[in-house]
Design a protein around this motif. Structure first.
Motif, PDB file in Angstrom:
ATOM      1  N   GLY A 291       0.815  -1.201   0.000  1.00  0.00           N
ATOM      2  CA  GLY A 291       0.000   0.000   0.000  1.00  0.00           C
ATOM      3  C   GLY A 291       0.851   1.254   0.000  1.00  0.00           C
ATOM      4  O   GLY A 291       0.591   2.205  -0.745  1.00  0.00           O
ATOM      5  N   TRP A 292       1.894   1.253   0.824  1.00  0.00           N
ATOM      6  CA  TRP A 292       2.810   2.403   0.873  1.00  0.00           C
ATOM      7  C   TRP A 292       3.488   2.617  -0.487  1.00  0.00           C
ATOM      8  O   TRP A 292       3.528   3.743  -0.996  1.00  0.00           O
ATOM      9  N   ALA A 293       4.002   1.550  -1.087  1.00  0.00           N
ATOM     10  CA  ALA A 293       4.720   1.680  -2.356  1.00  0.00           C
ATOM     11  C   ALA A 293       3.787   2.150  -3.477  1.00  0.00           C
ATOM     12  O   ALA A 293       4.150   3.013  -4.286  1.00  0.00           O
ATOM     13  N   THR A 294       2.576   1.600  -3.521  1.00  0.00           N
ATOM     14  CA  THR A 294       1.625   1.978  -4.565  1.00  0.00           C
ATOM     15  C   THR A 294       1.210   3.433  -4.428  1.00  0.00           C
ATOM     16  O   THR A 294       1.180   4.187  -5.410  1.00  0.00           O
ATOM     17  N   LEU A 295       0.912   3.848  -3.206  1.00  0.00           N
ATOM     18  CA  LEU A 295       0.499   5.233  -2.981  1.00  0.00           C
ATOM     19  C   LEU A 295       1.651   6.212  -3.210  1.00  0.00           C
ATOM     20  O   LEU A 295       1.440   7.311  -3.735  1.00  0.00           O
ATOM     21  N   ALA A 296       2.864   5.817  -2.834  1.00  0.00           N
ATOM     22  CA  ALA A 296       4.027   6.679  -3.063  1.00  0.00           C
ATOM     23  C   ALA A 296       4.249   6.881  -4.564  1.00  0.00           C
ATOM     24  O   ALA A 296       4.553   7.996  -5.019  1.00  0.00           O
ATOM     25  N   PHE A 297       4.086   5.796  -5.333  1.00  0.00           N
ATOM     26  CA  PHE A 297       4.229   5.906  -6.784  1.00  0.00           C
ATOM     27  C   PHE A 297       3.146   6.811  -7.368  1.00  0.00           C
ATOM     28  O   PHE A 297       3.426   7.672  -8.213  1.00  0.00           O
ATOM     29  N   GLN A 298       1.912   6.629  -6.912  1.00  0.00           N
ATOM     30  CA  GLN A 298       0.821   7.467  -7.410  1.00  0.00           C
ATOM     31  C   GLN A 298       1.046   8.930  -7.058  1.00  0.00           C
ATOM     32  O   GLN A 298       0.785   9.817  -7.876  1.00  0.00           O
ATOM     33  N   GLN A 299       1.527   9.188  -5.848  1.00  0.00           N
ATOM     34  CA  GLN A 299       1.781  10.568  -5.458  1.00  0.00           C
ATOM     35  C   GLN A 299       2.865  11.194  -6.322  1.00  0.00           C
ATOM     36  O   GLN A 299       2.758  12.356  -6.722  1.00  0.00           O
ATOM     37  N   LYS A 300       3.891  10.415  -6.651  1.00  0.00           N
ATOM     38  CA  LYS A 300       4.973  10.913  -7.500  1.00  0.00           C
ATOM     39  C   LYS A 300       4.463  11.255  -8.891  1.00  0.00           C
ATOM     40  O   LYS A 300       4.765  12.316  -9.451  1.00  0.00           O
ATOM     41  N   VAL A 301       3.676  10.334  -9.452  1.00  0.00           N
ATOM     42  CA  VAL A 301       3.131  10.544 -10.799  1.00  0.00           C
ATOM     43  C   VAL A 301       2.220  11.764 -10.822  1.00  0.00           C
ATOM     44  O   VAL A 301       2.328  12.626 -11.701  1.00  0.00           O
ATOM     45  N   ARG A 304       3.820  15.216 -10.682  1.00  0.00           N
ATOM     46  CA  ARG A 304       4.325  15.678 -11.988  1.00  0.00           C
ATOM     47  C   ARG A 304       3.192  16.179 -12.868  1.00  0.00           C
ATOM     48  O   ARG A 304       3.321  17.193 -13.569  1.00  0.00           O
ATOM     49  N   LEU A 305       2.054  15.474 -12.838  1.00  0.00           N
ATOM     50  CA  LEU A 305       0.906  15.928 -13.610  1.00  0.00           C
ATOM     51  C   LEU A 305       0.384  17.256 -13.075  1.00  0.00           C
ATOM     52  O   LEU A 305      -0.088  18.101 -13.845  1.00  0.00           O
ATOM     53  N   SER A 306       0.485  17.456 -11.773  1.00  0.00           N
ATOM     54  CA  SER A 306       0.065  18.727 -11.181  1.00  0.00           C
ATOM     55  C   SER A 306       0.939  19.868 -11.670  1.00  0.00           C
ATOM     56  O   SER A 306       0.457  20.984 -11.908  1.00  0.00           O
ATOM     57  N   GLU A 307       2.232  19.593 -11.829  1.00  0.00           N
ATOM     58  CA  GLU A 307       3.137  20.613 -12.366  1.00  0.00           C
ATOM     59  C   GLU A 307       2.750  20.965 -13.796  1.00  0.00           C
ATOM     60  O   GLU A 307       2.744  22.141 -14.180  1.00  0.00           O
ATOM     61  N   ARG A 308       2.424  19.951 -14.601  1.00  0.00           N
ATOM     62  CA  ARG A 308       1.992  20.196 -15.982  1.00  0.00           C
ATOM     63  C   ARG A 308       0.704  21.008 -16.001  1.00  0.00           C
ATOM     64  O   ARG A 308       0.519  21.903 -16.814  1.00  0.00           O
ATOM     65  N   ARG A 309      -0.217  20.694 -15.089  1.00  0.00           N
ATOM     66  CA  ARG A 309      -1.478  21.423 -15.038  1.00  0.00           C
ATOM     67  C   ARG A 309      -1.256  22.869 -14.621  1.00  0.00           C
ATOM     68  O   ARG A 309      -1.880  23.790 -15.160  1.00  0.00           O
ATOM     69  N   ALA A 310      -0.335  23.090 -13.675  1.00  0.00           N
ATOM     70  CA  ALA A 310      -0.029  24.459 -13.250  1.00  0.00           C
ATOM     71  C   ALA A 310       0.545  25.279 -14.409  1.00  0.00           C
ATOM     72  O   ALA A 310       0.202  26.454 -14.582  1.00  0.00           O
ATOM     73  N   GLN A 311       1.390  24.641 -15.216  1.00  0.00           N
ATOM     74  CA  GLN A 311       1.942  25.323 -16.388  1.00  0.00           C
ATOM     75  C   GLN A 311       0.847  25.654 -17.391  1.00  0.00           C
ATOM     76  O   GLN A 311       0.838  26.730 -18.005  1.00  0.00           O
ATOM     77  N   LEU A 312      -0.124  24.723 -17.539  1.00  0.00           N
ATOM     78  CA  LEU A 312      -1.245  24.965 -18.454  1.00  0.00           C
ATOM     79  C   LEU A 312      -2.086  26.143 -17.982  1.00  0.00           C
ATOM     80  O   LEU A 312      -2.467  27.013 -18.785  1.00  0.00           O
ATOM     81  N   VAL A 313      -2.363  26.193 -16.697  1.00  0.00           N
ATOM     82  CA  VAL A 313      -3.157  27.300 -16.142  1.00  0.00           C
ATOM     83  C   VAL A 313      -2.441  28.628 -16.347  1.00  0.00           C
ATOM     84  O   VAL A 313      -3.059  29.628 -16.732  1.00  0.00           O
TER      85      VAL A 313
END
Length: 320
Positions: A291-301, A304-313
Motif C-alpha cells: 500500500g505504501w509503495a503503490t500510494l508513493a508511486f501514485q503521489q509521485k506521478v 508531476r501531472l500537477s506541475e503540468r497542469r499548473a503550467q497549463l493554467v
C-alpha cells in the motif's frame, strides 16, 4: 467528473468564484447568493474534471474555507456537457487514474475508526473463519475473508506514511490491534464453549485439513500474494474503478489466520497459534508495504501531472 458544492461566507464568494471560473479543469460554475444559512453566506456549485480536483481543493483549503465554510465532493456518474468533455481533455491525466487525495484520506479516517460496527464485523468474520477451519470448508473461509473489514485500516497505514498523517497512522494501528484482539478473544471463548459441549475436538485443530491448511502454512507465497493483492486493492480505492476490492478480500488470509489463532489458544496447540500468527503478520506487513509503495508511486506521478497542469493554467492566464 466531480461536482463541488461549496457553502461559503459572502466575503469569500467572489474569491472562490474567481479561482474556479478560469481554471481549465472546471466546466461550469454557479453562484447562488444568500442560499447558505449555516454558514451564513452563498452557495457555489462547480463541475470539475477529476484529474484537476486536487489543486482546486488545495486552493480552497489555502483560502481557509474549511474554517469558515464547507465543501462536499460528489462523483458525477452521468453527464451531458461539451464543456465538461473539453475540460477533461484539457486536464493532464486520465479520470480513471486520478487520485483525489481528500477523498481517499477521508475514507481512510472514516473506515479506520474503532467502533462497534467494525468490532462486530471483525468478530463475526473470525467466528466464521473458526467454523470453516473446524469443518475444513473453503467456501466458509472465503465468506469470512469477504466479511472482514480489516483491509481499509491496513491500507490506511500506507496512506498515513505517504501523506505523513501520523494521527491516521495511530488510529489505524489501534483499530487493527484492538479489532484482532477482540475478535480472537471472543472466538477463543466460543471455541472453549464448543470444546465443553463436545462439538469441537483437538483433532479438529491438529488433524489433517487439506482444504484449509494454507491458513497456518506461512511461506514466501503468503507474502507475495499479500503484496499483489494490496497493490490491487489500493488502486481500487484510489481510482474510479472499485471492482478489484472483492478479489483482494479473498486473496489474503488475515481473518482465517486469526480464527486459527483462537482455536489454537482454546485447545493449547502452540504450533497453530505460532504459525497462524506468523501468517497474520506476514499478510499485514506485505499489505502495508504494498500500500505504501503503490500510494508513493501514485503521489509521485500525480505531482508531476500537477506541475503540468499548473503550467497549463499559467499559459491560459497569460493569453487572457
Amino acid at each position: 467528473m466531480l461536482h463541488l458544492r461549496i457553502s461559503v461566507p459572502s466575503d469569500l464568494t467572489d474569491e472562490v468564484a474567481a479561482m474556479l471560473t478560469p481554471d481549465p479543469a472546471v466546466s461550469s460554475v454557479a453562484v447562488i447568493r444568500g442560499a447558505s444559512v449555516k454558514p451564513e453566506g452563498d452557495l457555489v456549485l462547480a463541475d470539475v474534471a477529476r484529474e484537476g480536483a486536487n489543486e482546486i481543493i488545495d486552493q480552497l483549503r489555502d483560502m481557509g474555507l474549511q474554517d469558515e465554510g464547507s465543501a462536499s465532493i460528489d462523483p458525477v456518474r452521468t453527464w451531458l456537457s461539451r464543456s465538461g468533455y473539453e475540460a477533461e481533455k484539457r486536464t493532464p491525466g486520465s479520470s480513471a487514474d486520478a487520485v483525489v487525495w481528500a477523498d481517499v484520506t477521508h475514507r481512510a479516517y472514516e473506515e479506520s475508526e474503532l467502533n462497534w460496527t467494525y468490532l462486530s464485523f471483525m468478530t463475526l468474520a473470525t467466528l466464521i473463519a473458526g467454523i470453516a477451519i473446524v469443518l475444513d470448508s473453503q467456501i466458509l473461509v472465503i465468506g469470512a475473508m469477504v466479511l472482514g473489514p480489516e483491509f481499509v485500516p491496513i491500507a490506511a497505514l500506507g496512506l498515513a506514511m505517504v501523506r505523513q498523517r501520523y494521527a491516521l497512522l495511530a488510529l489505524a494501528s489501534r483499530t487493527l490491534l484492538v479489532g484482532f484482539l477482540v475478535a480472537i478473544a471472543i472466538t477463543t471463548l466460543a471455541a472453549l464453549a464448543g470444546r465443553a459441549l463436545g462439538w469441537v475436538t483437538t483433532e479438529d485443530v491438529i488433524g489433517r485439513r487439506p482444504q484449509t491448511d494454507f491458513i497456518y502454512s506461512p511461506d514466501k507465497w503468503s507474502f507475495i500474494v499479500a503484496v499483489i493483492a494490496a497493490a490491487a486493492g489500493v488502486l481500487s480505492l484510489t481510482s474510479a474503478k472499485i471492482g478489484g476490492l472483492s478479489g483482494v478480500f479473498i486473496s489474503v488470509t488475515t481473518i482465517p489466520a486469526a480464527g486459527n489463532v483462537a482455536l489454537g489458544l482454546a485447545f493449547s496447540v502452540g504450533s497453530a497459534v505460532w504459525d497462524s500468527t506468523l501468517q497474520l503478520v506476514l499478510n499485514i506487513l506485505g499489505m502495508t508495504l504494498a500500500g505504501w509503495a503503490t500510494l508513493a508511486f501514485q503521489q509521485k506521478v500525480w505531482s508531476r501531472l500537477s506541475e503540468r497542469r499548473a503550467q497549463l493554467v499559467q499559459r491560459l492566464r497569460r493569453k487572457e
